[in-house]
Design a protein around this motif. Structure first.
Motif, PDB file in Angstrom:
ATOM      1  N   PRO A 289      87.708  -0.045  87.095  1.00 14.03           N
ATOM      2  CA  PRO A 289      86.536  -0.560  87.808  1.00 14.03           C
ATOM      3  C   PRO A 289      86.707  -0.653  89.323  1.00 14.03           C
ATOM      4  CG  PRO A 289      87.678  -2.330  86.659  1.00 14.03           C
ATOM      5  CD  PRO A 289      88.335  -1.052  86.235  1.00 14.03           C
ATOM      6  N   CYS A 290      87.887  -0.347  89.848  1.00  9.32           N
ATOM      7  CA  CYS A 290      88.054  -0.343  91.307  1.00  9.32           C
ATOM      8  C   CYS A 290      87.352   0.850  91.946  1.00  9.32           C
ATOM      9  CB  CYS A 290      89.533  -0.331  91.676  1.00  9.32           C
ATOM     10  SG  CYS A 290      90.366   1.199  91.250  1.00  9.32           S
ATOM     11  N   CYS A 291      87.107   1.915  91.144  1.00 10.74           N
ATOM     12  CA  CYS A 291      86.511   3.111  91.741  1.00 10.74           C
ATOM     13  C   CYS A 291      85.564   3.838  90.787  1.00 10.74           C
ATOM     14  CB  CYS A 291      87.614   4.083  92.196  1.00 10.74           C
ATOM     15  SG  CYS A 291      88.642   4.663  90.843  1.00 10.74           S
ATOM     16  N   SER A 292      85.776   3.679  89.490  1.00  8.82           N
ATOM     17  CA  SER A 292      84.949   4.446  88.544  1.00  8.82           C
ATOM     18  C   SER A 292      83.579   3.795  88.397  1.00  8.82           C
ATOM     19  CB  SER A 292      85.649   4.529  87.187  1.00  8.82           C
ATOM     20  OG  SER A 292      86.818   5.302  87.319  1.00  8.82           O
ATOM     21  N   ARG A 293      82.612   4.590  87.960  1.00 10.79           N
ATOM     22  CA  ARG A 293      81.247   4.080  87.856  1.00 10.79           C
ATOM     23  C   ARG A 293      80.734   4.327  86.439  1.00 10.79           C
ATOM     24  NH1 ARG A 293      79.827   2.268  92.589  1.00 10.79           N
ATOM     25  NH2 ARG A 293      77.598   2.224  92.150  1.00 10.79           N
ATOM     26  N   ALA A 294      79.437   4.513  86.264  1.00 12.58           N
ATOM     27  CA  ALA A 294      78.886   4.667  84.917  1.00 12.58           C
ATOM     28  C   ALA A 294      77.935   5.848  84.852  1.00 12.58           C
ATOM     29  CB  ALA A 294      78.149   3.394  84.516  1.00 12.58           C
ATOM     30  N   LYS A 295      77.968   6.527  83.701  1.00 10.72           N
ATOM     31  CA  LYS A 295      76.994   7.598  83.460  1.00 10.72           C
ATOM     32  C   LYS A 295      75.781   7.033  82.745  1.00 10.72           C
ATOM     33  CE  LYS A 295      80.174  11.489  83.091  1.00 10.72           C
ATOM     34  NZ  LYS A 295      80.994  12.262  82.169  1.00 10.72           N
ATOM     35  N   THR A 296      75.948   5.877  82.116  1.00  6.32           N
ATOM     36  CA  THR A 296      74.847   5.230  81.408  1.00  6.32           C
ATOM     37  C   THR A 296      74.359   4.036  82.234  1.00  6.32           C
ATOM     38  OG1 THR A 296      76.568   4.071  80.182  1.00  6.32           O
ATOM     39  CG2 THR A 296      75.504   5.912  79.083  1.00  6.32           C
ATOM     40  N   ALA A 297      73.172   3.552  81.899  1.00  2.00           N
ATOM     41  CA  ALA A 297      72.581   2.454  82.699  1.00  2.00           C
ATOM     42  C   ALA A 297      73.389   1.164  82.545  1.00  2.00           C
ATOM     43  CB  ALA A 297      71.141   2.225  82.273  1.00  2.00           C
ATOM     44  N   MET A 298      74.128   1.032  81.432  1.00  2.00           N
ATOM     45  CA  MET A 298      74.863  -0.211  81.152  1.00  2.00           C
ATOM     46  C   MET A 298      76.272   0.110  80.640  1.00  2.00           C
ATOM     47  SD  MET A 298      74.919  -3.556  80.741  1.00  2.00           S
ATOM     48  CE  MET A 298      73.263  -4.245  80.554  1.00  2.00           C
ATOM     49  N   LEU A 299      77.235  -0.640  81.118  1.00  2.00           N
ATOM     50  CA  LEU A 299      78.583  -0.615  80.548  1.00  2.00           C
ATOM     51  C   LEU A 299      78.891  -2.016  80.037  1.00  2.00           C
ATOM     52  CD1 LEU A 299      80.924   1.200  83.150  1.00  2.00           C
ATOM     53  CD2 LEU A 299      79.975   2.152  81.029  1.00  2.00           C
TER      54      LEU A 299
ATOM     55  N   ASP B   9      76.614   1.153  96.716  1.00  2.00           N
ATOM     56  CA  ASP B   9      77.656   1.092  97.740  1.00  2.00           C
ATOM     57  C   ASP B   9      78.749   0.059  97.438  1.00  2.00           C
ATOM     58  OD1 ASP B   9      76.041  -1.094  98.010  1.00  2.00           O
ATOM     59  OD2 ASP B   9      75.949  -1.016 100.208  1.00  2.00           O
ATOM     60  N   GLN B  10      78.782  -0.437  96.183  1.00  2.00           N
ATOM     61  CA  GLN B  10      79.835  -1.404  95.839  1.00  2.00           C
ATOM     62  C   GLN B  10      80.501  -1.023  94.529  1.00  2.00           C
ATOM     63  OE1 GLN B  10      78.639  -5.567  96.186  1.00  2.00           O
ATOM     64  NE2 GLN B  10      77.221  -4.960  97.791  1.00  2.00           N
ATOM     65  N   THR B  11      81.734  -1.504  94.378  1.00  2.00           N
ATOM     66  CA  THR B  11      82.449  -1.208  93.135  1.00  2.00           C
ATOM     67  C   THR B  11      82.231  -2.342  92.138  1.00  2.00           C
ATOM     68  OG1 THR B  11      84.480  -2.354  93.788  1.00  2.00           O
ATOM     69  CG2 THR B  11      84.258  -0.044  94.472  1.00  2.00           C
ATOM     70  N   VAL B  12      82.557  -2.047  90.885  1.00  2.00           N
ATOM     71  CA  VAL B  12      82.457  -3.086  89.847  1.00  2.00           C
ATOM     72  C   VAL B  12      83.357  -4.259  90.217  1.00  2.00           C
ATOM     73  CG1 VAL B  12      82.870  -3.578  87.406  1.00  2.00           C
ATOM     74  CG2 VAL B  12      81.916  -1.353  88.086  1.00  2.00           C
ATOM     75  N   VAL B  13      84.563  -3.964  90.676  1.00  2.00           N
ATOM     76  CA  VAL B  13      85.506  -5.024  91.037  1.00  2.00           C
ATOM     77  C   VAL B  13      84.914  -5.924  92.122  1.00  2.00           C
ATOM     78  CG1 VAL B  13      87.700  -5.447  92.244  1.00  2.00           C
ATOM     79  CG2 VAL B  13      87.635  -3.867  90.317  1.00  2.00           C
ATOM     80  N   GLN B  14      84.305  -5.324  93.128  1.00  2.00           N
ATOM     81  CA  GLN B  14      83.748  -6.114  94.245  1.00  2.00           C
ATOM     82  C   GLN B  14      82.631  -7.034  93.762  1.00  2.00           C
ATOM     83  OE1 GLN B  14      82.686  -2.816  96.760  1.00  2.00           O
ATOM     84  NE2 GLN B  14      84.562  -2.948  97.972  1.00  2.00           N
ATOM     85  N   VAL B  15      81.735  -6.485  92.927  1.00  2.00           N
ATOM     86  CA  VAL B  15      80.597  -7.296  92.463  1.00  2.00           C
ATOM     87  C   VAL B  15      81.088  -8.432  91.572  1.00  2.00           C
ATOM     88  CG1 VAL B  15      78.490  -7.269  91.084  1.00  2.00           C
ATOM     89  CG2 VAL B  15      78.963  -5.398  92.684  1.00  2.00           C
ATOM     90  N   LEU B  16      81.998  -8.106  90.637  1.00  2.00           N
ATOM     91  CA  LEU B  16      82.474  -9.150  89.722  1.00  2.00           C
ATOM     92  C   LEU B  16      83.246 -10.230  90.478  1.00  2.00           C
ATOM     93  CD1 LEU B  16      83.548  -7.249  86.478  1.00  2.00           C
ATOM     94  CD2 LEU B  16      81.336  -8.177  87.147  1.00  2.00           C
ATOM     95  N   GLU B  17      84.020  -9.836  91.454  1.00  2.00           N
ATOM     96  CA  GLU B  17      84.795 -10.814  92.228  1.00  2.00           C
ATOM     97  C   GLU B  17      83.856 -11.812  92.915  1.00  2.00           C
ATOM     98  OE1 GLU B  17      86.939  -9.316  95.597  1.00  2.00           O
ATOM     99  OE2 GLU B  17      88.531 -10.794  95.311  1.00  2.00           O
ATOM    100  N   ARG B  18      82.747 -11.301  93.438  1.00  2.00           N
ATOM    101  CA  ARG B  18      81.789 -12.170  94.114  1.00  2.00           C
ATOM    102  C   ARG B  18      81.189 -13.197  93.164  1.00  2.00           C
ATOM    103  NH1 ARG B  18      78.873  -8.147  96.217  1.00  2.00           N
ATOM    104  NH2 ARG B  18      77.022  -8.662  94.999  1.00  2.00           N
TER     105      ARG B  18
END
Ligand code: FES
Length: 318
Positions: A304-314, A249-258
């Protein structure tokens, strides 16, 4: 950011207002080219930024003009603009940025606007008319009372090249296939408006054999994405080796900003490209409208504001 004042506010059509902005001391604003937009810090909504195309003549530097649709389906910024913004109020805006420029050396241009998508298209028409270029403008609206800037179009030097298509007047319907018949390498198409309208124009062009390089578009907003099947994944910051889990439920941008890793954002919905970040390993799940399909297929950058990952790690180039 630039401090400006609202010089005037005008009702342009049902639910559409224009706002004329200038510096308080009337000193020149940064120059812009047709297709440019500014970001506006929405009044009363701390920190909320919204993008609006400039729709005055691009030779003007004494003012910027934006058109704002009060769309109940929007994320709220435009409604606040309608409710709160009055002549005389102060406002903070960004410098203009152009992600939708006119192609150089086009022999002819076909402009398509749907609803509030008229704003960048109007600016393009002004620029093309000033330079004596060959173009025509197709303006599609749900009803005449929703057609903004019609008086200005009728009074313009290019009024005879403007075609107004209203859903409520079947005789005026846009026949995209016939307008787009016979593509030429030096003829370019520009389209801005609601997603379905843009898709129709672009699909019609492709059906008639247009090259992708001649198709130019600007989205106002991304279509809603089904996020119900989203899972979590991890990102690694290549420079530091830090790893972070991105919950569903969170974006990459949100997690990294935190965690103190700042990525500049603007639209936060994959439209503007501001947050574009390199990917060194792993496969992104692209949800943006900014990259072309070819660019997305390279999987070497994502939004990273909206896109996600198809693999376990980016692994991110940060
Ligand atoms: Fe606009 Fe990510 S912030 S694409």
């Amino acid at each position: 950011m630039i401090d400006v004042m609202v010089i005037s506010r005008r009702d342009e059509a049902l639910d559409i207002c224009s706002f004329e902005l200038a510096r308080a001391d009337r000193s020149p604003l940064p120059a812009f080219s047709a297709g440019a937009h500014i970001e506006v810090q929405v009044p009363g909504e701390s920190g909320l930024l919204r993008q609006y195309s400039l729709c005055n003549h691009p030779a003007e530097q004494h003012r910027y003009l934006i058109g704002v649709l009060d769309d109940p389906a929007s994320r709220g910024g435009s409604s606040a603009m309608h409710q709160l913004l009055r002549a005389g109020m102060a406002l903070r805006i960004s410098e203009p940025r152009n992600l939708f420029p006119l192609a150089e050396h086009a022999r002819r241009s076909l402009l398509f606007a749907g609803g509030i998508g008229i704003t960048p298209i109007l600016c393009m028409a002004e620029q093309l008319a000033s330079s004596g270029a060959d173009f025509e403008l197709h303006y599609c609206v749900r009803a005449r009372d929703r057609a903004a800037f019609v008086e200005r179009l009728h009074a313009s030097s290019f009024a005879d090249r403007v075609f107004l298509h209203s859903d409520q007047e079947p005789g005026t319907a846009l026949d995209a296939l016939s307008v787009l018949a016979g593509p030429q390498p030096d003829v370019h198409l520009y389209v801005c408006g609601p997603g379905g309208f843009m898709q129709h124009v672009l699909d019609s062009a492709r059906q008639q054999g247009w090259q992708e390089a001649n198709l130019h578009r600007e989205y106002f907003a991304a279509a809603p994405v089904d996020t119900s099947a989203d899972g979590s994944f991890c990102v690694r910051i290549a420079s530091s080796g830090q790893e972070f889990e991105i919950p569903a439920d969170q974006t990459v941008v949100q997690v990294l900003e935190r965690h103190g890793v700042e990525i500049a954002v603007s639209c936060e919905q994959g439209v503007c490209g501001t947050c574009l970040t390199g990917v060194l390993d792993g496969v992104p799940e692209h949800r943006d409208l900014y990259l072309t399909e070819e660019e997305q297929a390279l999987n070497n950058q994502f939004t990273p504001c909206c896109s996600r990952a198809k693999t376990a790690m980016l692994v991110l180039d940060l």
